[in-house]
Scaffold this motif. Sequence first.
Motif, PDB file in Angstrom:
ATOM      1  N   GLY A 277       0.812  -1.211   0.000  1.00 11.88           N
ATOM      2  CA  GLY A 277       0.000   0.000   0.000  1.00 11.88           C
ATOM      3  C   GLY A 277       0.841   1.254   0.000  1.00 11.88           C
ATOM      4  N   ASN A 278       0.238   2.376  -0.389  1.00 15.66           N
ATOM      5  CA  ASN A 278       0.933   3.664  -0.431  1.00 15.66           C
ATOM      6  C   ASN A 278       0.455   4.619   0.653  1.00 15.66           C
ATOM      7  OD1 ASN A 278       2.464   2.983  -2.784  1.00 15.66           O
ATOM      8  ND2 ASN A 278       0.652   3.416  -4.066  1.00 15.66           N
ATOM      9  N   GLU A 279      -0.698   4.323   1.240  1.00 12.90           N
ATOM     10  CA  GLU A 279      -1.264   5.226   2.226  1.00 12.90           C
ATOM     11  C   GLU A 279      -1.226   4.605   3.616  1.00 12.90           C
ATOM     12  OE1 GLU A 279      -5.171   6.274   1.054  1.00 12.90           O
ATOM     13  OE2 GLU A 279      -4.531   7.319  -0.782  1.00 12.90           O
ATOM     14  N   GLU A 280      -1.026   5.462   4.585  1.00 12.47           N
ATOM     15  CA  GLU A 280      -1.011   4.988   5.959  1.00 12.47           C
ATOM     16  C   GLU A 280      -2.428   4.978   6.533  1.00 12.47           C
ATOM     17  OE1 GLU A 280       1.747   7.357   8.189  1.00 12.47           O
ATOM     18  OE2 GLU A 280       3.394   5.959   7.741  1.00 12.47           O
ATOM     19  N   VAL A 281      -2.641   4.077   7.477  1.00  7.59           N
ATOM     20  CA  VAL A 281      -3.926   3.950   8.152  1.00  7.59           C
ATOM     21  C   VAL A 281      -3.702   4.168   9.646  1.00  7.59           C
ATOM     22  CG1 VAL A 281      -5.864   2.424   8.669  1.00  7.59           C
ATOM     23  CG2 VAL A 281      -4.726   2.283   6.438  1.00  7.59           C
ATOM     24  N   GLU A 282      -4.401   5.127  10.212  1.00 11.35           N
ATOM     25  CA  GLU A 282      -4.253   5.374  11.641  1.00 11.35           C
ATOM     26  C   GLU A 282      -4.861   4.221  12.441  1.00 11.35           C
ATOM     27  OE1 GLU A 282      -5.829   9.108  12.823  1.00 11.35           O
ATOM     28  OE2 GLU A 282      -4.350  10.280  11.682  1.00 11.35           O
ATOM     29  N   VAL A 283      -4.191   3.858  13.528  1.00 13.20           N
ATOM     30  CA  VAL A 283      -4.689   2.776  14.376  1.00 13.20           C
ATOM     31  C   VAL A 283      -4.775   3.274  15.816  1.00 13.20           C
ATOM     32  CG1 VAL A 283      -3.891   0.863  12.947  1.00 13.20           C
ATOM     33  CG2 VAL A 283      -2.338   1.850  14.636  1.00 13.20           C
ATOM     34  N   ASP A 284      -5.784   2.798  16.499  1.00  9.53           N
ATOM     35  CA  ASP A 284      -5.996   3.161  17.905  1.00  9.53           C
ATOM     36  C   ASP A 284      -6.256   1.886  18.694  1.00  9.53           C
ATOM     37  OD1 ASP A 284      -6.575   4.360  20.323  1.00  9.53           O
ATOM     38  OD2 ASP A 284      -8.660   4.758  19.775  1.00  9.53           O
TER      39      ASP A 284
END
Length: 373
Positions: A277-284
Amino acid sequence: MAVANALPGRVLIVDDEVGMREFLAVCLGRAGHEVTAAKSGADALRLLSEEEGRYDVVITDLTMPGVPGMEVLRHACALPSAPQVIMVTAYATTDTAVEAMKIGAYDYLIKPFKVDEIQVVVQRALERRALSTENRRLRDELKGVHTLDRMVGRSEAMQKVFELVRRVAATRTNILIRGESGTGKELVARALHKLSERAEGPFVPVNCGAIPEQLMESELFGHVKGAFTGAAAGRRGMFEVAQGGTLFLDEIGEIDPATQVKLLRVLQERAIRPVGGNEEVEVDCRVVAATNRDLEAAVEAGEFRQDLYFRLDVVRIVLPPLRHRSEDIPLLVERFFDRFNREMKRNLEGVSPEPSTGCWPTTTPGTSASSRT
């Protein structure tokens, strides 16, 4: 004749003879007891199952068509809140009396019997039932002092663990659980989750030692469609699955160096980039890690990144092995008895000390396992 200081109770009468059912219902009802009558052993089993814990005393005939009294006795004694059982029969033998008492019958009466006799026996059975219920209540209160979620322990070492878990559960900080295999590291992680503000979110355990190195990154961070051969569709990683909850990384010392670098960045930035992937995904999600390895030695040997170690080891919980807290063994034995009683529908209450084996008694007086099997 009424029994002095009578203790009222809920009595189940089981007899295929309508005359005996009516006789017992009248004489016990006049004594202030709440009486239910079953005309067969099958009806009694149904009532005991559907209304578990309702009856204090069961009075059952021994010889009945279909389901005999012995089967009613076995079923009643196997219930978690077992009633006191009184057997009655017109065909008494020493063998059946002994067998009934071994199974757990409170008393064994021979027909015909007097009204006073049955009232006295029922009253004594109710007194024993009341004592048993109080002992169970006190035992449960004691367990509450020595338990945390599914863990038990009265030793000083485990009490310190419980105190630390309660203190840090509500925080967002990363936690590292240390301990030998089998000491209950996942139980601690689950307790941390249940006591936290994230308890309504998912608890996601990951055994890092069981995942092949080439799949570790995809397992943790996910991948997009076409990221590698066989990736016919995108897949969420465990960090995304644990959104709003707790991610438990067991055997954290087994992850490979390349994944260690990426895990460090996730802990710093709270964002992941799926494989391909090229985009980051925020994680909580809160990260709780565990290991049975000496991570300090692994850091010295260059097998584990020091900066990742410091990120994970913000709060450390160390679990002592059972050999260092032998005073917890009776509590564990009792916990296993409770579990297997529920699973196997038995009513075993403990183990008896044997000089030849050095076994210990449980903390609760009661019938030994050998006499109730």
